[in-house]
Design a protein around this motif. Structure first.
Motif, short mmCIF file in Angstrom:
data_model
loop_
_atom_site.label_atom_id
_atom_site.label_comp_id
_atom_site.label_asym_id
_atom_site.label_seq_id
_atom_site.Cartn_x
_atom_site.Cartn_y
_atom_site.Cartn_z
N ALA A 75 0.81 -1.22 0.00
CA ALA A 75 0.00 0.00 0.00
C ALA A 75 0.84 1.26 0.00
CB ALA A 75 -0.92 -0.01 1.22
N GLY A 76 0.25 2.31 -0.54
CA GLY A 76 0.85 3.64 -0.52
C GLY A 76 -0.24 4.65 -0.81
N LEU A 77 -0.19 5.80 -0.14
CA LEU A 77 -1.16 6.87 -0.37
C LEU A 77 -0.47 7.99 -1.13
CD1 LEU A 77 -4.09 7.80 0.14
CD2 LEU A 77 -3.25 8.98 2.18
N GLU A 139 -9.52 3.21 3.26
CA GLU A 139 -8.88 2.26 4.17
C GLU A 139 -8.99 0.83 3.66
OE1 GLU A 139 -10.19 2.84 8.21
OE2 GLU A 139 -10.06 5.02 8.02
N ARG A 140 -10.11 0.49 3.06
CA ARG A 140 -10.24 -0.87 2.50
C ARG A 140 -9.23 -1.10 1.39
NH1 ARG A 140 -16.15 -0.69 0.74
NH2 ARG A 140 -15.73 -2.67 -0.31
N LEU A 141 -9.05 -0.11 0.54
CA LEU A 141 -8.08 -0.25 -0.54
C LEU A 141 -6.65 -0.33 0.00
CD1 LEU A 141 -9.60 2.31 -3.09
CD2 LEU A 141 -9.27 -0.13 -3.51
N LEU A 142 -6.35 0.50 0.98
CA LEU A 142 -5.00 0.49 1.55
C LEU A 142 -4.71 -0.82 2.27
CD1 LEU A 142 -4.86 4.17 2.89
CD2 LEU A 142 -3.63 3.25 0.91
N PHE A 176 -7.42 12.29 4.55
CA PHE A 176 -6.48 11.35 3.89
C PHE A 176 -5.38 10.94 4.87
CE2 PHE A 176 -4.45 15.44 3.33
CZ PHE A 176 -3.08 15.19 3.36
N VAL A 177 -4.99 11.86 5.76
CA VAL A 177 -3.97 11.53 6.76
C VAL A 177 -4.50 10.48 7.73
CG1 VAL A 177 -2.62 12.43 8.69
CG2 VAL A 177 -2.79 13.74 6.57
N SER A 178 -5.75 10.64 8.17
CA SER A 178 -6.35 9.67 9.10
C SER A 178 -6.38 8.28 8.49
CB SER A 178 -7.76 10.12 9.48
OG SER A 178 -7.75 11.36 10.14
N ALA A 179 -6.73 8.19 7.20
CA ALA A 179 -6.77 6.89 6.53
C ALA A 179 -5.39 6.26 6.49
CB ALA A 179 -7.33 7.05 5.12
N ALA A 180 -4.36 7.07 6.21
CA ALA A 180 -2.99 6.55 6.18
C ALA A 180 -2.55 6.10 7.57
CB ALA A 180 -2.05 7.62 5.63
N LEU A 181 -2.88 6.90 8.60
CA LEU A 181 -2.48 6.56 9.96
C LEU A 181 -3.14 5.27 10.44
CD1 LEU A 181 -2.53 10.07 11.68
CD2 LEU A 181 -0.54 8.74 10.99
N ARG A 182 -4.43 5.12 10.17
CA ARG A 182 -5.14 3.93 10.65
C ARG A 182 -4.60 2.65 10.01
NH1 ARG A 182 -9.70 7.48 10.49
NH2 ARG A 182 -10.44 7.88 12.61
N THR A 183 -4.05 2.75 8.83
CA THR A 183 -3.55 1.56 8.13
C THR A 183 -2.02 1.49 8.15
OG1 THR A 183 -3.62 2.79 6.03
CG2 THR A 183 -5.55 1.46 6.60
N LEU A 251 2.79 6.03 13.93
CA LEU A 251 1.78 6.95 14.41
C LEU A 251 0.36 6.36 14.35
CD1 LEU A 251 3.06 10.19 12.63
CD2 LEU A 251 3.22 9.69 15.08
N VAL A 252 0.27 5.04 14.25
CA VAL A 252 -1.03 4.39 14.11
C VAL A 252 -1.98 4.75 15.25
CG1 VAL A 252 -2.21 2.16 14.11
CG2 VAL A 252 -0.16 2.48 12.72
N ASP A 253 -1.45 4.87 16.47
CA ASP A 253 -2.29 5.16 17.63
C ASP A 253 -2.73 6.63 17.68
OD1 ASP A 253 -2.03 2.54 18.46
OD2 ASP A 253 -0.28 2.95 19.72
N SER A 254 -2.24 7.45 16.75
CA SER A 254 -2.57 8.88 16.76
C SER A 254 -3.54 9.27 15.65
CB SER A 254 -1.28 9.71 16.63
OG SER A 254 -0.37 9.41 17.65
N ALA A 255 -4.23 8.28 15.08
CA ALA A 255 -5.11 8.54 13.94
C ALA A 255 -6.24 9.50 14.28
CB ALA A 255 -5.69 7.23 13.40
#
Length: 289
Positions: A75-77, A139-142, A176-183, A251-255
């Protein structure tokens, strides 16, 4: 061993016709794959990308750099600047990435709701890998290991006046940042120079835009004065540069932390803006070779 016999032109055309007939047979029989979002890789590669390659290679003379910053898999955003009155930059970016990248990766574009309310455009967007710009889909795509493309400026970017060219607009709320952080997905900023000149927007007829329920109604040197001919893009010189990825796994916990999201979005925006300045210095003539 006997020397190889070069292909005759008739043999080449025979193979092309045979390939075309086989393609039509598969399409009519429904013998092709479409994923849960409606993406049709065979149709995209056989029909849409060849047409768009003519634009990006011959008409816009596009130069692509920084492809080593795009992962070979996983994955990559990809986050880019938006411009040009019509979202042609998204299509050119997607086609150039697939054609130039060593692993020919597809870019799954996130598009505004308006795109999916337009009968024909909606179907084309789905077929070429697009989906609605919302966090669940992203998020599903990532999580599925896809490259996802997003343009956080949205209509503010493609609908800005020519006098504001290459000045990045606000990046919204940083979804878009939140989606990257969560994944835990790396963010790859990309700067695109050339899109601002294809339809130089001189004015926005807001009353007409409201009447037609559009975000803006552009007035350019050729549109609406020349009618359909005014939709032919001007042959500007394009430069596309993929910047080094920004990791997010730590930074996953900072989404859900607004400060972290804002700071990361600002870092991405500043990276793109600085890269645009550098590319513009490399391209002093918008319509040069």
């Amino acid at each position: 061993m006997a020397p190889a016999v070069p292909d005759r032109s008739g043999d080449v055309w025979d193979r092309r016709v045979a390939g075309g007939l086989a393609f039509l047979r598969r399409r009519l029989a429904g013998d092709y794959e479409v994923d849960e979002f409606g993406f049709d890789p065979e149709l995209t590669e056989a029909v849409f990308h060849p047409l768009l390659r003519r634009l990006y290679r011959d008409w816009f003379r596009t130069e692509v750099t920084g492809l080593e910053n795009v992962p070979a898999d996983g994955a990559g955003l990809v986050v880019g600047n938006h411009s040009g009155a019509v979202a042609l930059d998204a299509l050119i970016l997607s086609t150039a990435l697939h054609h130039e990248h060593p692993d020919h990766r597809y870019l799954r574009l996130l598009a505004a709701d308006l795109v999916f309310r337009m009968p024909v455009i909606s179907e084309l967007a789905r077929k070429t890998g697009g989906t609605v710009a919302c966090n669940p889909d992203a998020e599903r795509l990532l999580r599925g290991g896809e490259l996802v493309g997003v343009f956080p400026e949205g209509f503010k970017g493609i609908g800005k006046l020519y006098s504001d060219r290459y000045k990045l607009q606000r990046f919204g709320r940083g979804g878009f940042v939140s989606a990257a952080l969560r994944t835990g997905t790396p963010i790859i900023p990309v700067a695109i120079v050339g899109g601002e000149e294809i339809y130089p927007m001189l004015a926005d007829l807001k009353p007409l835009a409201r009447l037609l329920k559009l975000p803006y109604f552009p007035v350019t040197p050729t549109f609406p004065w020349l009618g359909p001919l005014g939709m032919v893009p001007l042959p500007s010189k394009w430069l596309i540069e993929f910047c080094p990825p920004i990791p997010t796994a730590h930074l996953v916990d900072s989404a859900d932390d607004p400060l972290v999201v804002f700071n990361l979005a600002d870092q991405v925006r500043e990276t793109i803006q600085q890269t645009l300045h550098q590319l513009l210095e490399r391209r002093p003539d918008p319509f040069g070779p």
